[in-house]
Scaffold this motif. Sequence first.
Motif, PDB file in Angstrom:
ATOM      1  N   ALA A   6       6.718   5.920  -1.153  1.00  0.00           N
ATOM      2  CA  ALA A   6       6.162   6.390  -2.420  1.00  0.00           C
ATOM      3  C   ALA A   6       5.125   7.483  -2.183  1.00  0.00           C
ATOM      4  O   ALA A   6       5.073   8.474  -2.921  1.00  0.00           O
ATOM      5  CB  ALA A   6       5.545   5.228  -3.196  1.00  0.00           C
ATOM      6  N   ALA A   7       4.311   7.315  -1.146  1.00  0.00           N
ATOM      7  CA  ALA A   7       3.304   8.327  -0.823  1.00  0.00           C
ATOM      8  C   ALA A   7       3.975   9.625  -0.403  1.00  0.00           C
ATOM      9  O   ALA A   7       3.585  10.711  -0.857  1.00  0.00           O
ATOM     10  CB  ALA A   7       2.387   7.816   0.282  1.00  0.00           C
ATOM     11  N   VAL A  35      -8.083   3.359  -4.517  1.00  0.00           N
ATOM     12  CA  VAL A  35      -7.295   3.434  -5.752  1.00  0.00           C
ATOM     13  C   VAL A  35      -5.912   4.036  -5.505  1.00  0.00           C
ATOM     14  O   VAL A  35      -5.190   4.332  -6.452  1.00  0.00           O
ATOM     15  CB  VAL A  35      -8.023   4.237  -6.864  1.00  0.00           C
ATOM     16  CG1 VAL A  35      -9.268   3.514  -7.324  1.00  0.00           C
ATOM     17  CG2 VAL A  35      -8.324   5.651  -6.414  1.00  0.00           C
ATOM     18  N   LEU A  36      -5.532   4.191  -4.232  1.00  0.00           N
ATOM     19  CA  LEU A  36      -4.224   4.775  -3.929  1.00  0.00           C
ATOM     20  C   LEU A  36      -3.082   3.814  -4.238  1.00  0.00           C
ATOM     21  O   LEU A  36      -2.075   4.221  -4.825  1.00  0.00           O
ATOM     22  CB  LEU A  36      -4.163   5.213  -2.465  1.00  0.00           C
ATOM     23  CG  LEU A  36      -2.825   5.804  -1.999  1.00  0.00           C
ATOM     24  CD1 LEU A  36      -2.491   7.060  -2.794  1.00  0.00           C
ATOM     25  CD2 LEU A  36      -2.855   6.118  -0.506  1.00  0.00           C
ATOM     26  N   ALA A  37      -3.235   2.552  -3.888  1.00  0.00           N
ATOM     27  CA  ALA A  37      -2.124   1.597  -4.038  1.00  0.00           C
ATOM     28  C   ALA A  37      -1.560   1.553  -5.458  1.00  0.00           C
ATOM     29  O   ALA A  37      -0.334   1.604  -5.632  1.00  0.00           O
ATOM     30  CB  ALA A  37      -2.557   0.211  -3.581  1.00  0.00           C
ATOM     31  N   PRO A  38      -2.394   1.474  -6.520  1.00  0.00           N
ATOM     32  CA  PRO A  38      -1.799   1.461  -7.866  1.00  0.00           C
ATOM     33  C   PRO A  38      -1.042   2.740  -8.200  1.00  0.00           C
ATOM     34  O   PRO A  38      -0.050   2.711  -8.923  1.00  0.00           O
ATOM     35  CB  PRO A  38      -3.006   1.299  -8.803  1.00  0.00           C
ATOM     36  CG  PRO A  38      -4.140   0.871  -7.959  1.00  0.00           C
ATOM     37  CD  PRO A  38      -3.829   1.293  -6.558  1.00  0.00           C
ATOM     38  N   LEU A  39      -1.483   3.871  -7.662  1.00  0.00           N
ATOM     39  CA  LEU A  39      -0.814   5.143  -7.942  1.00  0.00           C
ATOM     40  C   LEU A  39       0.545   5.236  -7.261  1.00  0.00           C
ATOM     41  O   LEU A  39       1.391   6.036  -7.660  1.00  0.00           O
ATOM     42  CB  LEU A  39      -1.689   6.313  -7.504  1.00  0.00           C
ATOM     43  CG  LEU A  39      -2.976   6.501  -8.315  1.00  0.00           C
ATOM     44  CD1 LEU A  39      -3.855   7.569  -7.666  1.00  0.00           C
ATOM     45  CD2 LEU A  39      -2.682   6.854  -9.755  1.00  0.00           C
ATOM     46  N   ARG A  93       2.587   2.576  -6.981  1.00  0.00           N
ATOM     47  CA  ARG A  93       3.512   1.656  -7.643  1.00  0.00           C
ATOM     48  C   ARG A  93       4.239   2.405  -8.770  1.00  0.00           C
ATOM     49  O   ARG A  93       3.820   3.497  -9.171  1.00  0.00           O
ATOM     50  CB  ARG A  93       2.766   0.431  -8.152  1.00  0.00           C
ATOM     51  CG  ARG A  93       2.265  -0.450  -7.010  1.00  0.00           C
ATOM     52  CD  ARG A  93       1.834  -1.829  -7.469  1.00  0.00           C
ATOM     53  NE  ARG A  93       0.573  -1.838  -8.180  1.00  0.00           N
ATOM     54  CZ  ARG A  93      -0.614  -2.077  -7.620  1.00  0.00           C
ATOM     55  NH1 ARG A  93      -0.696  -2.301  -6.315  1.00  0.00           N
ATOM     56  NH2 ARG A  93      -1.702  -2.078  -8.340  1.00  0.00           N
ATOM     57  N   PRO A  94       5.312   1.833  -9.323  1.00  0.00           N
ATOM     58  CA  PRO A  94       6.114   2.557 -10.328  1.00  0.00           C
ATOM     59  C   PRO A  94       5.306   3.106 -11.514  1.00  0.00           C
ATOM     60  O   PRO A  94       5.515   4.252 -11.915  1.00  0.00           O
ATOM     61  CB  PRO A  94       7.135   1.507 -10.784  1.00  0.00           C
ATOM     62  CG  PRO A  94       7.321   0.640  -9.576  1.00  0.00           C
ATOM     63  CD  PRO A  94       5.965   0.568  -8.936  1.00  0.00           C
ATOM     64  N   ALA A  95       4.381   2.327 -12.065  1.00  0.00           N
ATOM     65  CA  ALA A  95       3.602   2.823 -13.210  1.00  0.00           C
ATOM     66  C   ALA A  95       2.750   4.017 -12.802  1.00  0.00           C
ATOM     67  O   ALA A  95       2.628   4.993 -13.550  1.00  0.00           O
ATOM     68  CB  ALA A  95       2.719   1.713 -13.778  1.00  0.00           C
TER      69      ALA A  95
END
Length: 155
Positions: free
Chosen positions: A6-7, A29-33, A35-37
């Motif tokens: 994803a990154a 705050v990278l992990a939520p960005l 994810r699909p949403a």
Amino acid sequence: PLASSAALRSVSAGTMTVLDMMQLAEARVLAPLLRPAGQAALRGRLHVSAVMAAVARYGSASRDMITDDVLQAVADGVLSGDDLMGSRGVVVLRLARGGHLSLISRHGLLMDWSSMSDGILNMVAGDVLSMPQAQALSKTALLHGDAVVSLAEHM
């Protein structure tokens, strides 16, 4: 997460740079960005600069704001990247922490939300109070204390 697919897709799509990823990872705050949403929000209406501005303004509290629910609201057009910054960001953070983001899609991003107690927000979310009633009750609570809200919750 920096080496995740994803990154790497985000970098190749141009939604973020490697430097952005490193800064977002450092701010946690990278992990939520990734994810699909988050990916949908970045492709559509969210720019990394808005996330970084929110991080700069709210510090560690920004982790409560950059959640899947908030990012999905941005992806769906309910919120904009600008809504995460400035005085509107305070409201988004307040509603995100209380689990009340659905109120934004139902009533809009109102500045009144930030002054309402959790009890009042719960009553609006449960359709016990209308917005005008909630606003009036919130003003009364400011004048006369939270005992008014406690009384209203038990009626």
